[in-house]
Design a protein around this motif. Structure first.
Motif, PDB file in Angstrom:
ATOM      1  N   UNK A 167       0.836  -1.203   0.000  1.00  0.00           N
ATOM      2  CA  UNK A 167       0.000   0.000   0.000  1.00  0.00           C
ATOM      3  C   UNK A 167       0.875   1.258   0.000  1.00  0.00           C
ATOM      4  N   UNK A 168       0.672   2.172  -0.930  1.00  0.00           N
ATOM      5  CA  UNK A 168       1.462   3.406  -0.934  1.00  0.00           C
ATOM      6  C   UNK A 168       1.082   4.289   0.257  1.00  0.00           C
ATOM      7  N   UNK A 169       2.055   5.014   0.764  1.00  0.00           N
ATOM      8  CA  UNK A 169       1.772   5.911   1.879  1.00  0.00           C
ATOM      9  C   UNK A 169       0.894   7.067   1.410  1.00  0.00           C
ATOM     10  N   UNK A 170      -0.151   7.392   2.166  1.00  0.00           N
ATOM     11  CA  UNK A 170      -0.952   8.559   1.801  1.00  0.00           C
ATOM     12  C   UNK A 170      -0.136   9.833   1.992  1.00  0.00           C
ATOM     13  N   UNK A 171      -0.426  10.844   1.215  1.00  0.00           N
ATOM     14  CA  UNK A 171       0.305  12.105   1.318  1.00  0.00           C
ATOM     15  C   UNK A 171       0.204  12.655   2.731  1.00  0.00           C
ATOM     16  N   UNK A 172       1.358  12.917   3.322  1.00  0.00           N
ATOM     17  CA  UNK A 172       1.380  13.458   4.680  1.00  0.00           C
ATOM     18  C   UNK A 172       1.309  12.420   5.772  1.00  0.00           C
ATOM     19  N   UNK A 173       1.202  11.132   5.394  1.00  0.00           N
ATOM     20  CA  UNK A 173       1.108  10.069   6.389  1.00  0.00           C
ATOM     21  C   UNK A 173       2.265   9.095   6.277  1.00  0.00           C
ATOM     22  N   UNK A 174       2.442   8.287   7.318  1.00  0.00           N
ATOM     23  CA  UNK A 174       3.544   7.322   7.368  1.00  0.00           C
ATOM     24  C   UNK A 174       2.983   5.941   7.702  1.00  0.00           C
ATOM     25  N   UNK A 175       3.325   4.958   6.867  1.00  0.00           N
ATOM     26  CA  UNK A 175       3.051   3.551   7.153  1.00  0.00           C
ATOM     27  C   UNK A 175       4.403   2.925   7.468  1.00  0.00           C
ATOM     28  N   UNK A 176       4.705   2.761   8.737  1.00  0.00           N
ATOM     29  CA  UNK A 176       6.054   2.339   9.124  1.00  0.00           C
ATOM     30  C   UNK A 176       6.337   0.908   8.683  1.00  0.00           C
ATOM     31  N   UNK A 177       7.527   0.733   8.104  1.00  0.00           N
ATOM     32  CA  UNK A 177       7.954  -0.588   7.669  1.00  0.00           C
ATOM     33  C   UNK A 177       9.386  -0.844   8.121  1.00  0.00           C
TER      34      UNK A 177
END
Length: 578
Positions: free
Chosen positions: A203-213
Motif C-alpha cells: 500500500x502506498x503511503x498517503x500524502x502526509x502520512x507514514x506507514x512504518x515498515x
C-alpha cells in the motif's frame, strides 16, 4: 501549511462528520435565563461554610442569590433583609467554593475514543500492563469486532517500547486491534486491523502520512492523520443520540470535578458550524451540566484561505461573543506546532538524540495571514505553542500584528510549554497570557528531563511562578483528553511540581504559591475566557459554585487532588450531584 496537520481531527471527522452535520447549521440559543430579572429579594439563600475565592473577603456564612446572580454574601447580618417568603434556603453538606474553570479541553475530538479502553500510563504503569489490558478487552469482544484502545504513550515507559503488529497479534488474531497514541498523531494495529483497513506491505503511503515498515514489512505503526484515518476507516459510526449522550457524559465528568465553565479548544474541526448548532440544540433540550465557551478553528474543510474560513463563521452568525449564557463563541484557534512528547513541538535546539527540534506548522507569512483573519473580525487569538521556538514564532507575529487592533481581547498562548524570561516579559507587553497544561510536569516531566529535552529545558516547563513574576495572569488546563479534567490536581502540581515517576521536584523555582495556583483555575481562567462574572463568589457574580468536602484555600495542597465534589450549581440551580 495549515494547522489541520496536527489537530488529529481528520480521523474524528471521517467518523463523526455526517452525523453531526445532519443537525444542520441553524443556531438557536436556548437562553435559559431569558428575562429572569434580578430583584432586591433573594430567590435562593445558601448557608454554611463558604470559601469565596475573593482575597478581600475569603469566607462567608451566607450567600443570597436573585436571578442567578449573587446579591449579598458575608455574615448572616450582611444578607439580613434580602430574603422573603419565597426565598428557598439550601444548607449544603460541605464547603461551598466557586465553580472551577477549565480553559482548554476538547469535546469533539474526544468523542471518537470516549468508550475505548484506557491504556494510559496512569492506568497501565508498565508496558506489560498495556498488553494485559488489551488482552482483557479482546476477551470481552466478539470475534470480528474491533478492540479499541486510547492514550498509549511510549515516551512514558523505559526505552520507549514500540507497540508492533506482532505484539498486537498476540492480543488477538481474529479481532482487529487498534490503539491510538495519546497525541492522536500515531496509531498501532494488528494484522487483522491492517487487513480490515485494506493496508498491505504494498500500500502506498498517503500524502502526509507514514506507514512504518522494517525491511519492507509493515510494523503496524502508522503516523499522522492521513495514515491514522486510513487505519481507522472502517470503524462503526455513531448516531446523533450517541453523540449527544457522549457530549453530556464528557461535560458531566467535568462537573464531577467542580467545573462549571469550560473552553472547547478547537470547535468546527469535524463538522464546522454544525458543532455549535448541536451544542445549542442539546442545551435547548436540557440545560448542559457545564457552560461551554467555543474557540472557532481557523481551518475548515472546503475553505481554502483563512479569510474564507472567517467569512464562513460570520455568515453562519458565529461572531465574537455570540450565543447565550450557556454556549458562547469566544475565540479564534490556530496551532503553531505539534506535540513535545511526540517530538513535533518546535524547539530552537534539537531533541535529545536527534538532529532537529521539530518544526512550525506555518510559514511566517501564512501565520500572519491566519492571525489577521481572526483579528479583523474581533476574535481573541488562542494559539497553540509548545516549543520555545514556536512561542518565539507566534510572539514575533503577534508583536507585529497586535498594535492597532482591538484592545482587551486577552489573547492567549496555549501550553506555552517551554519559555524564556524574555518571552514571558514580551508576552506581558503584548497583552498575551499563557494557559499551561500543568500536568505535563506531573506525568511527562521525567521523560522530558531524561530522554526528550534534557534537564535545562525541562526545568523551564510550565513556568507558572515566572509567569506571575512577569505580571501575567496564567491559567491551568487539562487539554482533555490528553490528561483528565482535574483542576485541583493541576493546581497541586503547580504548587509542588513533583513528578509521578520519581517524586522529585522539577524546576523548584517555578513552584507557585497555593493562592496563585487556585487563581489559575478560578479567577484567572475565567478572565481568559471572558467570563469576568465567574471564578469567585462576590456580589454581582453569577451563582456558579461547587460543594466539596474540604476547603482548598485553607487545606494542604498535597491533598487537593483528594477533595471530593458533591454538587455543582449554575446560576444557583443544580447542575450535578454525585
Amino acid at each position: 501549511m495549515s494547522d489541520a496537520c496536527c489537530a488529529g481531527a481528520p480521523t474524528s471527522r471521517a467518523h463523526l462528520n455526517s452525523t453531526i452535520a445532519s443537525v444542520g447549521e441553524a443556531i438557536t440559543p436556548a437562553n435559559h435565563v431569558g428575562d429572569q430579572s434580578q430583584s432586591a429579594t433573594a430567590d435562593l439563600l445558601v448557608v454554611g461554610r463558604i470559601a469565596t475565592g475573593d482575597p478581600e473577603a475569603p469566607t462567608a456564612e451566607a450567600m443570597a442569590v436573585s436571578g442567578g446572580r449573587i446579591i449579598g454574601i458575608g455574615s448572616f447580618a450582611d444578607v439580613d433583609g434580602l430574603t422573603g417568603p419565597g426565598t428557598r434556603t439550601v444548607a449544603p453538606d460541605g464547603v461551598v467554593i466557586p465553580g472551577l474553570i477549565e480553559p482548554h479541553a476538547h469535546i469533539w475530538v474526544s468523542l471518537l475514543t470516549l468508550d475505548w479502553t484506557d491504556v494510559s500510563h496512569v492506568v497501565c504503569p508498565r508496558f506489560d500492563d498495556v498488553v494485559a489490558a488489551l488482552k482483557l478487552a479482546a476477551a470481552k469482544t466478539q470475534p470480528g469486532q474491533y478492540v479499541l484502545a486510547k492514550l498509549f504513550d511510549p515516551s512514558l515507559y523505559p526505552g520507549e517500547p514500540p507497540l508492533t503488529r506482532d505484539i498486537l497479534d498476540r492480543v488477538s488474531t481474529d479481532r482487529p486491534v487498534v490503539v491510538l497514541n495519546a497525541s492522536m498523531h500515531f496509531a498501532y494495529g494488528n494484522s487483522a486491523a491492517l487487513e480490515a483497513a485494506g493496508i498491505s506491505d504494498r500500500t502506498p503511503e498517503p500524502t502526509g502520512g507514514v506507514l512504518q515498515k522494517i525491511d519492507g514489512r509493515l510494523t503496524g505503526a502508522v503516523g499522522e492523520a492521513p495514515a491514522v484515518s486510513l487505519l481507522l476507516a472502517n470503524l462503526p459510526r455513531p448516531d446523533a443520540a450517541d453523540i449527544g449522550n457522549g457530549i453530556r457524559q464528557i461535560l458531566t465528568e467535568f462537573a464531577s470535578q467542580g467545573v462549571t465553565s469550560m473552553r472547547e479548544g478547537m470547535t468546527g474541526t469535524i463538522a464546522g458550524v454544525s458543532e455549535i448548532a448541536m451544542l445549542h440544540q442539546l442545551n435547548g433540550a436540557q440545560r448542559l451540566p457545564v457552560r461551554v465557551s467555543t474557540a472557532q478553528f481557523s481551518t475548515l474543510a472546503g475553505h481554502t484561505t483563512p479569510a474564507d474560513v472567517a467569512a464562513a463563521w460570520k455568515a453562519a452568525g458565529v461572531t465574537p461573543f455570540s450565543g447565550d449564557e450557556m454556549v458562547r463563541a469566544d475565540a479564534w484557534k490556530l496551532v503553531a506546532d505539534g506535540s513535545n512528547q511526540g517530538r513535533s513541538g518546535y524547539f530552537s535546539q534539537p531533541y535529545l538524540g536527534e538532529n532537529t527540534g521539530g518544526h512550525a506548522n506555518w510559514t511566517p507569512e501564512s501565520l500572519r495571514e491566519v492571525m489577521r483573519a481572526g483579528l479583523d473580525d474581533g476574535w481573541q487569538l488562542m494559539i497553540h505553542t509548545n516549543g520555545d521556538a514556536a512561542v518565539e514564532f507566534a510572539l514575533q507575529a503577534a508583536e507585529e500584528l497586535l498594535p492597532g487592533t482591538a484592545t482587551g481581547l486577552r489573547h492567549r498562548f496555549e501550553h506555552a510549554s517551554v519559555t524564556t524570561d524574555d518571552q514571558l516579559a514580551r508576552m506581558a507587553a503584548a497583552g498575551i497570557s499563557p494557559s499551561f497544561l500543568m500536568d505535563h510536569v506531573y506525568y511527562w516531566g521525567a521523560a522530558f528531563r531524561d530522554t526528550i529535552l534534557g534537564p535545562e529545558r525541562a526545568a523551564r516547563l510550565d513556568r507558572v511562578a515566572s509567569a506571575y513574576r512577569a505580571g501575567l495572569r496564567p491559567s491551568l488546563h487539562s487539554d482533555y483528553n490528553v490528561t483528565k479534567v482535574q483542576p485541583l490536581h493541576s493546581a497541586k502540581t503547580a504548587v509542588l511540581r513533583r513528578l509521578e515517576a520519581d517524586g522529585t521536584v522539577l524546576g523548584p523555582d517555578e513552584c507557585a504559591t497555593p493562592e496563585q495556583a487556585l487563581a489559575a483555575i478560578t479567577t484567572h481562567a475565567a478572565w481568559q475566557i471572558h467570563a469576568d462574572d465567574r471564578g469567585a463568589l462576590r456580589v454581582g457574580m453569577r451563582a456558579d459554585f461547587a460543594v466539596v468536602d474540604a476547603d482548598p484555600w485553607t487545606s494542604d495542597p498535597a491533598g487537593w487532588d483528594g477533595i471530593t465534589v458533591h454538587e455543582t450549581y449554575i446560576d444557583g440551580t443544580a447542575a450535578f450531584s454525585s
